[in-house]
Design a protein around this motif. Structure first.
Motif, mmCIF file in Angstrom:
data_model
loop_
_atom_site.group_PDB
_atom_site.id
_atom_site.type_symbol
_atom_site.label_atom_id
_atom_site.label_comp_id
_atom_site.label_asym_id
_atom_site.label_seq_id
_atom_site.Cartn_x
_atom_site.Cartn_y
_atom_site.Cartn_z
ATOM 1 N N SER A 167 -26.798 -44.988 -12.238
ATOM 2 C CA SER A 167 -26.473 -44.342 -13.511
ATOM 3 C C SER A 167 -27.610 -44.503 -14.515
ATOM 4 O O SER A 167 -27.797 -43.654 -15.401
ATOM 5 C CB SER A 167 -25.170 -44.911 -14.084
ATOM 6 N N ASP A 168 -28.392 -45.588 -14.384
ATOM 7 C CA ASP A 168 -29.560 -45.762 -15.248
ATOM 8 C C ASP A 168 -30.564 -44.635 -15.026
ATOM 9 O O ASP A 168 -31.132 -44.086 -15.978
ATOM 10 C CB ASP A 168 -30.237 -47.115 -14.980
ATOM 11 N N VAL A 169 -30.799 -44.318 -13.756
ATOM 12 C CA VAL A 169 -31.733 -43.230 -13.443
ATOM 13 C C VAL A 169 -31.202 -41.914 -14.010
ATOM 14 O O VAL A 169 -31.963 -41.095 -14.540
ATOM 15 C CB VAL A 169 -31.956 -43.136 -11.924
ATOM 16 N N ALA A 170 -29.896 -41.707 -13.938
ATOM 17 C CA ALA A 170 -29.308 -40.490 -14.497
ATOM 18 C C ALA A 170 -29.508 -40.447 -16.015
ATOM 19 O O ALA A 170 -29.754 -39.378 -16.586
ATOM 20 C CB ALA A 170 -27.822 -40.433 -14.146
ATOM 21 N N ALA A 171 -29.430 -41.614 -16.687
ATOM 22 C CA ALA A 171 -29.652 -41.662 -18.133
ATOM 23 C C ALA A 171 -31.091 -41.313 -18.476
ATOM 24 O O ALA A 171 -31.364 -40.616 -19.465
ATOM 25 C CB ALA A 171 -29.295 -43.044 -18.673
ATOM 26 N N VAL A 172 -32.010 -41.786 -17.661
ATOM 27 C CA VAL A 172 -33.422 -41.469 -17.876
ATOM 28 C C VAL A 172 -33.658 -39.967 -17.731
ATOM 29 O O VAL A 172 -34.349 -39.342 -18.547
ATOM 30 C CB VAL A 172 -34.310 -42.258 -16.899
ATOM 31 N N ILE A 173 -33.095 -39.388 -16.688
ATOM 32 C CA ILE A 173 -33.266 -37.946 -16.465
ATOM 33 C C ILE A 173 -32.647 -37.156 -17.616
ATOM 34 O O ILE A 173 -33.204 -36.152 -18.078
ATOM 35 C CB ILE A 173 -32.652 -37.542 -15.119
ATOM 36 N N GLY A 174 -31.503 -37.615 -18.112
ATOM 37 C CA GLY A 174 -30.885 -36.937 -19.247
ATOM 38 C C GLY A 174 -31.766 -36.971 -20.480
ATOM 39 O O GLY A 174 -31.828 -35.989 -21.241
ATOM 40 N N LEU A 175 -32.480 -38.086 -20.674
ATOM 41 C CA LEU A 175 -33.380 -38.182 -21.825
ATOM 42 C C LEU A 175 -34.554 -37.224 -21.693
ATOM 43 O O LEU A 175 -34.876 -36.484 -22.627
ATOM 44 C CB LEU A 175 -33.897 -39.612 -21.970
ATOM 45 N N VAL A 176 -35.194 -37.219 -20.544
ATOM 46 C CA VAL A 176 -36.387 -36.386 -20.386
ATOM 47 C C VAL A 176 -36.029 -34.901 -20.382
ATOM 48 O O VAL A 176 -36.846 -34.060 -20.775
ATOM 49 C CB VAL A 176 -37.155 -36.760 -19.100
ATOM 50 N N GLN A 177 -34.817 -34.571 -19.980
ATOM 51 C CA GLN A 177 -34.417 -33.163 -20.015
ATOM 52 C C GLN A 177 -34.266 -32.658 -21.442
ATOM 53 O O GLN A 177 -34.272 -31.444 -21.670
ATOM 54 C CB GLN A 177 -33.117 -32.964 -19.234
ATOM 55 N N ALA A 178 -34.148 -33.583 -22.400
ATOM 56 C CA ALA A 178 -34.054 -33.191 -23.807
ATOM 57 C C ALA A 178 -35.421 -33.072 -24.471
ATOM 58 O O ALA A 178 -35.514 -32.647 -25.624
ATOM 59 C CB ALA A 178 -33.205 -34.208 -24.574
ATOM 60 N N MET A 179 -36.490 -33.430 -23.751
ATOM 61 C CA MET A 179 -37.830 -33.331 -24.316
ATOM 62 C C MET A 179 -38.264 -31.877 -24.390
ATOM 63 O O MET A 179 -37.981 -31.077 -23.488
ATOM 64 C CB MET A 179 -38.834 -34.126 -23.470
ATOM 65 N N ASP A 180 -38.975 -31.548 -25.450
ATOM 66 C CA ASP A 180 -39.422 -30.168 -25.648
ATOM 67 C C ASP A 180 -40.830 -29.913 -25.114
ATOM 68 O O ASP A 180 -41.226 -28.757 -24.969
ATOM 69 C CB ASP A 180 -39.389 -29.811 -27.138
ATOM 70 N N ASP A 181 -41.594 -30.989 -24.874
ATOM 71 C CA ASP A 181 -43.003 -30.795 -24.544
ATOM 72 C C ASP A 181 -43.337 -31.120 -23.100
ATOM 73 O O ASP A 181 -44.495 -31.355 -22.769
ATOM 74 C CB ASP A 181 -43.882 -31.644 -25.476
ATOM 75 N N VAL A 182 -42.341 -31.170 -22.214
ATOM 76 C CA VAL A 182 -42.597 -31.339 -20.787
ATOM 77 C C VAL A 182 -41.750 -30.327 -20.017
ATOM 78 O O VAL A 182 -40.720 -29.853 -20.507
ATOM 79 C CB VAL A 182 -42.269 -32.775 -20.304
ATOM 80 N N ASP A 183 -42.198 -30.015 -18.833
ATOM 81 C CA ASP A 183 -41.488 -29.063 -17.987
ATOM 82 C C ASP A 183 -40.482 -29.831 -17.139
ATOM 83 O O ASP A 183 -40.809 -30.357 -16.083
ATOM 84 C CB ASP A 183 -42.478 -28.312 -17.107
ATOM 85 N N THR A 184 -39.252 -29.929 -17.626
ATOM 86 C CA THR A 184 -38.218 -30.673 -16.903
ATOM 87 C C THR A 184 -37.538 -29.833 -15.829
ATOM 88 O O THR A 184 -36.648 -30.315 -15.136
ATOM 89 C CB THR A 184 -37.153 -31.185 -17.893
ATOM 90 N N SER A 185 -37.956 -28.572 -15.690
ATOM 91 C CA SER A 185 -37.403 -27.743 -14.620
ATOM 92 C C SER A 185 -38.177 -27.938 -13.322
ATOM 93 O O SER A 185 -37.799 -27.380 -12.290
ATOM 94 C CB SER A 185 -37.446 -26.264 -15.022
ATOM 95 N N HIS A 186 -39.259 -28.733 -13.392
ATOM 96 C CA HIS A 186 -40.044 -29.029 -12.193
ATOM 97 C C HIS A 186 -40.364 -30.519 -12.167
ATOM 98 O O HIS A 186 -41.519 -30.939 -12.226
ATOM 99 C CB HIS A 186 -41.339 -28.212 -12.150
ATOM 100 N N LEU A 187 -39.318 -31.336 -12.084
ATOM 101 C CA LEU A 187 -39.491 -32.787 -12.014
ATOM 102 C C LEU A 187 -39.895 -33.216 -10.606
ATOM 103 O O LEU A 187 -39.535 -32.579 -9.615
ATOM 104 C CB LEU A 187 -38.196 -33.497 -12.403
#
Length: 307
Positions: A173-193
């Motif tokens: 669940s920690d990893v899921a929390a990290v992914i949730g945070l980075v998906q909210a970033m505006d300056d990275v491409d989170t559609s290609h993690l």
């Protein structure tokens, strides 16, 4: 003739003359003459100009009344700037940024974000092995950053600066929390993690990538079929045809056997690299430094950078 009669005669003559002049149309009034300047003494020569001597003091402005301060002549008027303001140059974005991420139970997870020089670059998330920390990924993170990718490394609970107690169920669940945070970033491409992991971190990375549509590829160092209850065979099925790179070393307990099994289950673009006597997980970077560049090139060929 007496003096009195003489004065009366003079007065009479003066009146006769005045009447005569008036009769002729002449004005007996004359302008008042400008008085000549009175000579009051000799004219003094001009004294030579000399540098003034400032009264002694402690240098405070206004200490000596009547003393001039030559520096004041160069000062601007009130409200005027001393000089034109310099052109503003924005500071470069920091290359490394510490991050604090709240886990589901309130534990604060410590991470490092390696900023990309390219806007909207793909993000690579790295998960360490048992006994490790996010510092283990620094050589690979710096190379990926130099190539143009953004990178996030994480101290799992119970390790590094995160602290707390080790709990591998909560780690998922920690990893899921990290992914949730980075998906909210505006300056990275989170559609290609890209998810990268070592040992049990590889098992966490494979499961997280398999359950997220935005994950484009997975890199697994010394994965296992079952580490501390975190399994991978079912995750490899869920991953589908997304690219997978597996790296293992001969003579590493359950490896390369488990890695061979997982590679055989891969459905899409997959590659297996088996080293000789290179150790386990991120220890393989020290045994074979060329592995770092090999991983960078593999990711670069499958997850493109912005043009």
């Amino acid at each position: 003739m007496s003096a009195r009669r003489r004065a009366a005669l003079v007065l009479t003559l003066a009146l006769v003359v005045a009447l005569a002049l008036s009769a002729c149309g002449l004005d007996q009034t004359s302008p008042t003459p400008t008085p000549e300047p009175v000579d009051t003494g000799p004219i003094l020569a001009a004294s030579p100009t000399v540098d003034p001597l400032m009264p002694e003091g402690d240098g405070n402005l206004g200490e000596s009344v009547g003393a001039s301060n030559p520096t004041l002549a160069g000062l601007p008027a009130e409200g005027q700037q001393l000089e034109d303001p310099p052109t503003f140059t924005p500071q470069p974005t920091a290359a490394f940024l510490p991050l604090m991420i709240s886990a589901s139970d309130g534990l604060v997870l410590q991470a490092t974000f390696y900023n990309s020089p390219d806007p909207f670059a793909p993000l690579v998330i790295m998960l360490h092995q048992v006994g490790g920390s996010r510092a283990d990924w620094e050589p690979l993170a710096q190379r990926l950053q130099a190539a143009g990718y953004a990178v996030l490394t994480l101290d799992l609970r119970g390790y590094g600066q995160t602290g707390g107690a080790v709990n591998w169920s909560l780690a998922q669940s920690d990893v899921a929390a990290v992914i949730g945070l980075v998906q909210a970033m505006d300056d990275v491409d989170t559609s290609h993690l890209v998810l990268v992991g070592a040992s049990i971190g590889a098992n966490l990375a494979l499961n997280a990538c398999a359950d997220m549509s935005g994950c484009a590829a997975a890199v697994l160092l010394s994965p296992g079929l079952d580490y501390r209850g975190i399994t991978t065979s079912d995750a490899m099925v869920r991953l589908g045809v997304r690219p997978t790179l597996i790296v293992a070393s001969e003579g590493d307990d359950n490896n390369p056997a488990d890695s061979l099994t997982l590679d055989g289950m891969a459905q899409g673009d997959h590659q297996l690299v088996v080293l000789t006597g290179a150790g386990h997980g991120t220890a393989m970077f020290n045994a074979d430094p060329a592995l770092l560049e090999q991983i960078v090139q593999w990711i670069g060929a499958r997850v493109a950078l912005p043009q």
